[in-house]
Design a protein around this motif. Structure first.
Motif, mmCIF file in Angstrom:
data_model
loop_
_atom_site.group_PDB
_atom_site.id
_atom_site.type_symbol
_atom_site.label_atom_id
_atom_site.label_comp_id
_atom_site.label_asym_id
_atom_site.label_seq_id
_atom_site.Cartn_x
_atom_site.Cartn_y
_atom_site.Cartn_z
ATOM 1 N N ILE A 62 0.789 -1.182 0.063
ATOM 2 C CA ILE A 62 -0.018 0.159 0.009
ATOM 3 C C ILE A 62 0.862 1.280 0.028
ATOM 4 O O ILE A 62 0.388 2.097 -0.762
ATOM 5 C CB ILE A 62 -1.215 0.049 1.067
ATOM 6 C CG1 ILE A 62 -0.259 -0.009 2.349
ATOM 7 C CG2 ILE A 62 -2.086 -1.027 1.068
ATOM 8 C CD1 ILE A 62 -1.327 0.059 3.646
ATOM 9 N N GLU A 63 1.963 1.234 0.716
ATOM 10 C CA GLU A 63 3.089 2.287 0.616
ATOM 11 C C GLU A 63 3.441 2.889 -0.735
ATOM 12 O O GLU A 63 4.068 3.766 -1.121
ATOM 13 C CB GLU A 63 4.041 2.334 1.599
ATOM 14 C CG GLU A 63 3.698 2.384 3.021
ATOM 15 C CD GLU A 63 4.647 2.020 4.034
ATOM 16 O OE1 GLU A 63 4.493 2.782 5.161
ATOM 17 O OE2 GLU A 63 5.743 1.482 3.914
ATOM 18 N N SER A 64 3.488 1.766 -1.606
ATOM 19 C CA SER A 64 3.722 1.874 -3.230
ATOM 20 C C SER A 64 2.698 2.895 -3.702
ATOM 21 O O SER A 64 2.818 3.145 -4.910
ATOM 22 C CB SER A 64 4.128 0.802 -3.773
ATOM 23 O OG SER A 64 2.581 -0.164 -4.065
ATOM 24 N N GLN A 65 1.310 2.909 -3.153
ATOM 25 C CA GLN A 65 0.367 3.799 -3.644
ATOM 26 C C GLN A 65 0.043 4.900 -3.149
ATOM 27 O O GLN A 65 -0.420 5.716 -3.788
ATOM 28 C CB GLN A 65 -0.692 2.681 -3.723
ATOM 29 C CG GLN A 65 -0.618 1.315 -4.298
ATOM 30 C CD GLN A 65 -1.855 0.246 -4.332
ATOM 31 O OE1 GLN A 65 -2.965 0.728 -4.569
ATOM 32 N NE2 GLN A 65 -1.730 -0.822 -3.553
ATOM 33 N N VAL A 66 0.006 4.759 -1.858
ATOM 34 C CA VAL A 66 -0.448 6.075 -1.314
ATOM 35 C C VAL A 66 0.254 6.305 0.286
ATOM 36 O O VAL A 66 1.026 5.398 0.640
ATOM 37 C CB VAL A 66 -1.983 6.123 -0.480
ATOM 38 C CG1 VAL A 66 -2.806 5.872 -1.762
ATOM 39 C CG2 VAL A 66 -2.041 4.637 0.169
ATOM 40 N N GLN A 67 0.361 7.440 0.627
ATOM 41 C CA GLN A 67 1.121 7.875 1.953
ATOM 42 C C GLN A 67 0.324 7.117 2.940
ATOM 43 O O GLN A 67 -0.997 7.185 3.132
ATOM 44 C CB GLN A 67 1.152 9.277 2.101
ATOM 45 C CG GLN A 67 1.985 9.701 3.393
ATOM 46 C CD GLN A 67 2.076 11.182 3.400
ATOM 47 O OE1 GLN A 67 2.022 11.923 2.630
ATOM 48 N NE2 GLN A 67 2.222 11.558 4.805
ATOM 49 N N VAL A 119 -6.056 -7.160 -1.621
ATOM 50 C CA VAL A 119 -4.875 -6.922 -0.725
ATOM 51 C C VAL A 119 -3.383 -7.088 -1.540
ATOM 52 O O VAL A 119 -2.616 -6.787 -0.824
ATOM 53 C CB VAL A 119 -5.060 -7.659 0.748
ATOM 54 C CG1 VAL A 119 -6.048 -7.250 1.432
ATOM 55 C CG2 VAL A 119 -4.789 -9.157 0.200
ATOM 56 N N GLY A 120 -3.730 -7.304 -2.691
ATOM 57 C CA GLY A 120 -2.572 -7.542 -3.572
ATOM 58 C C GLY A 120 -1.955 -9.208 -3.644
ATOM 59 O O GLY A 120 -0.849 -9.397 -4.090
ATOM 60 N N GLY A 121 -2.930 -10.063 -3.290
ATOM 61 C CA GLY A 121 -2.455 -11.570 -3.533
ATOM 62 C C GLY A 121 -2.759 -12.239 -2.303
ATOM 63 O O GLY A 121 -2.646 -11.870 -1.219
ATOM 64 N N GLU A 122 -2.861 -13.772 -2.481
ATOM 65 C CA GLU A 122 -2.984 -14.685 -1.593
ATOM 66 C C GLU A 122 -2.135 -14.846 -0.659
ATOM 67 O O GLU A 122 -2.186 -14.662 0.801
ATOM 68 C CB GLU A 122 -3.175 -15.997 -2.124
ATOM 69 C CG GLU A 122 -3.620 -17.060 -1.190
ATOM 70 C CD GLU A 122 -5.002 -16.949 -0.595
ATOM 71 O OE1 GLU A 122 -5.216 -17.699 0.549
ATOM 72 O OE2 GLU A 122 -5.963 -16.444 -1.294
ATOM 73 N N ASP A 123 -0.736 -14.494 -1.032
ATOM 74 C CA ASP A 123 0.436 -14.404 -0.267
ATOM 75 C C ASP A 123 0.396 -13.451 1.024
ATOM 76 O O ASP A 123 0.575 -13.415 2.229
ATOM 77 C CB ASP A 123 1.999 -14.347 -0.949
ATOM 78 C CG ASP A 123 3.222 -14.318 -0.166
ATOM 79 O OD1 ASP A 123 3.068 -15.394 0.631
ATOM 80 O OD2 ASP A 123 3.970 -13.416 -0.287
ATOM 81 N N ILE A 124 -0.004 -12.111 0.335
ATOM 82 C CA ILE A 124 -0.174 -10.814 1.489
ATOM 83 C C ILE A 124 -1.413 -11.203 2.494
ATOM 84 O O ILE A 124 -1.370 -11.066 3.631
ATOM 85 C CB ILE A 124 -0.416 -9.552 0.812
ATOM 86 C CG1 ILE A 124 1.077 -9.123 -0.308
ATOM 87 C CG2 ILE A 124 -0.871 -8.558 1.786
ATOM 88 C CD1 ILE A 124 0.744 -7.983 -1.147
ATOM 89 N N LEU A 125 -2.448 -11.672 1.915
ATOM 90 C CA LEU A 125 -3.754 -12.305 2.560
ATOM 91 C C LEU A 125 -3.122 -13.187 3.852
ATOM 92 O O LEU A 125 -3.666 -12.902 4.948
ATOM 93 C CB LEU A 125 -4.825 -12.806 2.008
ATOM 94 C CG LEU A 125 -5.924 -13.117 2.695
ATOM 95 C CD1 LEU A 125 -6.591 -11.716 3.538
ATOM 96 C CD2 LEU A 125 -7.101 -13.687 1.669
ATOM 97 N N VAL A 332 -5.761 1.259 5.123
ATOM 98 C CA VAL A 332 -6.911 0.346 4.347
ATOM 99 C C VAL A 332 -6.219 0.004 2.815
ATOM 100 O O VAL A 332 -5.352 0.446 2.492
ATOM 101 C CB VAL A 332 -7.953 1.096 4.140
ATOM 102 C CG1 VAL A 332 -8.483 1.571 5.646
ATOM 103 C CG2 VAL A 332 -7.866 2.595 3.273
ATOM 104 N N VAL A 333 -6.787 -1.098 2.450
ATOM 105 C CA VAL A 333 -6.454 -1.571 1.238
ATOM 106 C C VAL A 333 -7.034 -0.462 -0.019
ATOM 107 O O VAL A 333 -8.159 -0.293 0.136
ATOM 108 C CB VAL A 333 -7.314 -2.832 0.870
ATOM 109 C CG1 VAL A 333 -6.701 -3.219 -0.527
ATOM 110 C CG2 VAL A 333 -6.484 -4.005 1.840
ATOM 111 N N GLY A 334 -6.296 -0.237 -0.863
ATOM 112 C CA GLY A 334 -6.509 0.681 -2.150
ATOM 113 C C GLY A 334 -7.232 -0.063 -2.914
ATOM 114 O O GLY A 334 -7.791 -1.090 -2.620
ATOM 115 N N ASP A 335 -7.535 0.557 -4.005
ATOM 116 C CA ASP A 335 -8.222 -0.154 -5.149
ATOM 117 C C ASP A 335 -7.708 -1.393 -5.328
ATOM 118 O O ASP A 335 -6.484 -1.471 -5.265
ATOM 119 C CB ASP A 335 -8.390 0.769 -6.252
ATOM 120 C CG ASP A 335 -9.399 2.016 -5.783
ATOM 121 O OD1 ASP A 335 -10.225 1.913 -4.964
ATOM 122 O OD2 ASP A 335 -9.395 3.156 -6.586
#
Length: 356
Positions: A62-67, A119-125, A332-335
């Motif tokens: 998420i830090e790669s997308q928003v502050q 959330v960016g993938g099963e591994d992250i979940l 929170v999770v982004g789009d």
């Protein structure tokens, strides 16, 4: 342990404040927000922070997308986003409760797939605490189930079948060959040869500029309407008669002579998953309209420590305090991740308050 339901409280609205009336409850300052009589506690917000802060892969995502953080603490604006989403999910839960709809195992299984995407993938979940994983899965499942309910076509499986029955053309498969040439003049010449009876495959091998399909006699394979082909080609593939070479079709690559070898609609059991996805997509507009209506009527109060709630239809949100704050903030999770760019891409479904 996290409470799976917010405590129900009686809320009395005054001119400038809400007074919480409930036996045995803590002070008003212990709430993060109240939603139509249901309470989201500060403890819930703080616990979500702890769950997310413990997942390094998710934080990097998420830090790669928003502050997310500033000066070593989670950003107040990000806290407001979390609380906005908690409010929306509470409204979803309340609506399902009013409809007397409960989640099934199939709903939760589908919810897990959706949650992993968010959330960016099963591994992250899998990097979250198991109990928080359950929360994310339940949230995703509840939004999906509500979107089906708004279609008013029965449970998810029934709604998916109803969509298939009423939109058969959307599930059609077309198998196609083509010949690609650079100019209209060449295309007309090739069309003349084909009309005169020369075999399509032989002409394709001889003149087609598509190096990938020419050796196979122009064969491209079979496609559904949800393909990544250029629009002009896709339209011809699903409109011109089967077994006949249509007139030249111009695209950004040149001129195509297209032969549709077959076009049919597969049985439902072969496309059930696709039908479910399409039914969900059809429910997105209804879901957005539902949110706009319910948020306008909802009585939402936010603890001033986190800001104020601003009603603006689909853009309704918690607006954080203007002054800097070190209040607990849960990212929170982004789009959902955007798919890689293609020559043609359908717009992503829109749902209120996407996130965990």
């Amino acid at each position: 342990m996290r409470s799976s339901r917010s405590s129900l409280l009686a809320i009395v609205a005054g001119a400038t404040a809400f007074a919480v009336v409930a036996a045995g409850c803590g002070s008003v300052s212990s709430y993060a927000a109240t939603v139509d009589g249901s309470r989201i506690s500060k403890a819930e917000l703080e616990e979500e922070l702890r769950d997310i802060a413990a997942n390094d892969k998710y934080l990097k995502y998420i830090e790669s997308q928003v502050q997310v953080r500033s000066s070593g603490v989670f950003d107040a604006a990000f806290t407001a986003q979390v609380l906005t989403r908690q409010i929306v999910y509470e409204l979803v839960r309340q609506d399902l409760e009013r409809r007397k709809i409960t989640l099934t195992k199939a709903d939760l299984d589908a919810g897990r797939t959706s949650a992993a995407e968010r959330v960016g993938g099963e591994d992250i979940l899998n990097g979250f605490d198991p109990e928080y994983q359950e929360t994310l899965v339940r949230r995703a499942a509840e939004v999906t189930v509500l979107s089906f309910a708004l279609l008013e076509q029965g449970p998810p499986d029934e709604a998916a079948k109803a969509y298939y029955d009423s939109h058969p053309d959307e599930f059609a498969h077309a198998c196609v060959n083509h010949i690609l040439v650079p100019t209209r003049e060449e295309a007309d010449q090739v069309k003349g040869r084909l009309d005169a009876g020369e075999p399509f495959a032989e002409v394709a091998k001889a003149v087609s500029k598509d190096s990938g399909s020419a050796p196979q006699g122009g064969e491209l394979g079979c496609f559904t309407r949800d393909n990544q082909l250029v629009a002009e080609f896709a339209q011809a593939m699903f409109s011109q008669p089967v077994g006949q070479v249509g007139p030249p079709v111009q695209s950004q690559f040149g001129f195509h002579l297209i032969l549709v070898k077959s076009r049919d609609v597969p049985p439902y059991d072969q496309v059930a998953s696709q039908a479910r996805d399409k039914a969900i997509g059809a429910g997105q507009e209804k879901l957005a309209n539902w949110f706009n209506g319910v948020i306008e009527k909802a009585k939402v109060n936010v603890n001033p420590e986190y800001g104020r709630f601003e009603k603006k239809g689909g853009d309704s949100q918690v607006v954080p305090p203007q002054a800097p704050t070190t209040a607990p903030a849960a990212p929170v999770v982004g789009d959902q991740q955007q798919p890689p760019p293609h020559q043609h891409q359908e717009p992503a479904p829109v749902a209120p308050a996407p996130g965990p």
